[in-house]
Design an enzyme around this catalytic site. Structure first.
Site, PDB file in Angstrom:
ATOM      1  N   HIS A  68     -39.021 -20.065 -30.954  1.00  0.00           N
ATOM      2  CA  HIS A  68     -38.376 -21.102 -31.740  1.00  0.00           C
ATOM      3  C   HIS A  68     -39.206 -21.422 -32.987  1.00  0.00           C
ATOM      4  CE1 HIS A  68     -35.427 -22.017 -28.716  1.00  0.00           C
ATOM      5  NE2 HIS A  68     -36.301 -22.466 -27.833  1.00  0.00           N
ATOM      6  N   HIS A  79     -40.573 -32.077 -26.888  1.00  0.00           N
ATOM      7  CA  HIS A  79     -39.304 -32.704 -26.515  1.00  0.00           C
ATOM      8  C   HIS A  79     -39.177 -32.844 -24.996  1.00  0.00           C
ATOM      9  CE1 HIS A  79     -38.653 -28.489 -26.036  1.00  0.00           C
ATOM     10  NE2 HIS A  79     -37.366 -28.423 -26.282  1.00  0.00           N
ATOM     11  N   HIS A 117     -28.357 -26.891 -22.199  1.00  0.00           N
ATOM     12  CA  HIS A 117     -29.192 -26.212 -21.198  1.00  0.00           C
ATOM     13  C   HIS A 117     -30.193 -27.198 -20.617  1.00  0.00           C
ATOM     14  CE1 HIS A 117     -31.888 -25.796 -24.791  1.00  0.00           C
ATOM     15  NE2 HIS A 117     -32.846 -25.961 -23.884  1.00  0.00           N
ATOM     16  N   GLU A 159     -33.166 -22.320 -19.372  1.00  0.00           N
ATOM     17  CA  GLU A 159     -34.163 -21.809 -20.303  1.00  0.00           C
ATOM     18  C   GLU A 159     -35.517 -21.794 -19.610  1.00  0.00           C
ATOM     19  OE1 GLU A 159     -36.202 -22.781 -24.698  1.00  0.00           O
ATOM     20  OE2 GLU A 159     -35.264 -24.386 -23.536  1.00  0.00           O
ATOM     21  N   HIS A 207     -37.398 -29.909 -19.943  1.00  0.00           N
ATOM     22  CA  HIS A 207     -36.571 -30.756 -20.804  1.00  0.00           C
ATOM     23  C   HIS A 207     -35.099 -30.464 -20.581  1.00  0.00           C
ATOM     24  CE1 HIS A 207     -37.033 -27.084 -23.356  1.00  0.00           C
ATOM     25  NE2 HIS A 207     -35.765 -27.342 -23.678  1.00  0.00           N
ATOM     26  N   TYR A 225     -33.277 -17.565 -22.761  1.00  0.00           N
ATOM     27  CA  TYR A 225     -32.131 -18.299 -22.226  1.00  0.00           C
ATOM     28  C   TYR A 225     -31.295 -17.379 -21.342  1.00  0.00           C
ATOM     29  CZ  TYR A 225     -32.858 -21.960 -25.767  1.00  0.00           C
ATOM     30  OH  TYR A 225     -33.366 -22.975 -26.544  1.00  0.00           O
TER      31      TYR A 225
END
Length: 309
Positions: free
Chosen positions: A248, A202, A216, A267, A156, A257
């Site tokens: 998360h 996502h 990122h 990431e 993503h 990261y």
């Protein structure tokens, strides 16, 4: 109705030191170089992850600054380019069309347009298929000669926008993305949103920040152990780690990261959940933003909001 947009196809990022970044992305991250060319007077290197069958998922472009040039999403059929061209132009969004390979080696037919935040967005169909380094009959689980971290695929992209709500409406109403999660301020406006087409948490996300900014871009890892082992590799090579392996709240994913040699944030991501078309969006409140982003630490370091424009 099946999705016309399938997933994130590639990102093109600017790098002030092309050779150093090529070495980092191939030798530390373990991506595979597929081509080089010169476009608009700037050298570019084309890269892919080992389990991607198409020509490239990351393009590095020599430039004085670092940041995002454009993001590209794969459409299912060539006719989908016509569909979105009509839809965008009906909303007074200018669209430019490109023939296959006009934009570079391996490229498919594409359309490009600007989002309200100033990000250049591309939809593409018919990228050259180069295979995933495994035979099509009786393949092993993975190639035996991989280098570095070797994530299997791009996952993503996360960008910044001054008006998160306007950006989100554009992607939902014109590009038919679905909202999975959002962080909402006390006054009701959206601080961050997470949008998908691939039935994952996502494919693109946006957080409040300067228009055109890159936060990122992320690569998928198959499991949590892969992320922990990748952090060992990053530390061994002296890569600047922004956030050590953690979890998360938003997306439920596991993450670490870090920065490429010129400042683009990368990431590694795994986990998450399956998203059906009727998925009901999850909301996080402003008070819980720290826990939403880093569930264990419950706070966000200042560098996490560093701008990459």
């Amino acid at each position: 109705m099946p999705d016309r947009i399938l997933r994130l196809q590639h990102v093109e990022v600017r790098v002030p030191d092309l050779e150093l970044c090529t070495a980092y992305y191939t030798e530390v991250l373990g991506l595979i170089e597929t081509a080089r060319d010169v476009k608009d007077g700037a050298d570019r290197v084309f890269l892919k992850c080992w389990d991607e069958r198409e020509h490239h998922s990351v393009v590095l472009r020599q430039a004085p600054t670092y940041g995002l040039d454009h993001m590209s999403f794969k459409v299912a059929e060539a006719a989908d380019l016509d569909y979105f061209t009509e839809k965008l132009e009906a909303a007074s969004v200018p669209v430019k069309r490109y023939a296959a390979r006009e934009l570079g080696p391996g490229w498919g037919e594409a359309i490009r347009f600007d989002s309200p935040s100033g990000h250049l967005v591309e939809l593409v169909h018919g990228m050259e298929r180069v295979g995933n380094m495994l035979p099509m009959t009786n393949p092993p689980p993975r190639p035996q000669d991989l280098v570095g971290i070797a994530p299997p695929r791009l996952d993503h992209v996360f960008v910044m926008a001054e008006d998160v709500g306007e950006f989100t409406r554009f992607f939902i109403e014109l590009l038919e993305f679905r909202l999975t999660e959002q962080i909402v301020a006390n006054d009701g406006h959206q601080l961050a949103t997470f949008l998908e087409h691939s039935h994952t948490p996502h494919d693109i996300a946006v957080i409040t920040g300067p228009n055109g900014g890159l936060h990122h871009f992320a690569f998928w890892m198959d499991d949590w152990n892969g992320i922990r082992e990748a952090a060992d590799t990053l530390a061994y090579h002296g890569v600047t780690i922004d956030v050590a392996p953690t979890r998360h709240g938003v997306t439920r994913g596991y993450t670490t990261y870090f920065f490429d040699p010129v400042g683009n944030r990368n990431e590694l991501f795994t986990g998450g959940y399956w998203v059906d078309p009727d998925f009901e969006p999850i909301t996080w409140t402003e008070e819980e933003m720290g826990r939403a982003i880093f569930y264990y630490h419950r706070q966000v370091n200042e560098r996490f909001f560093t701008v990459h424009s």
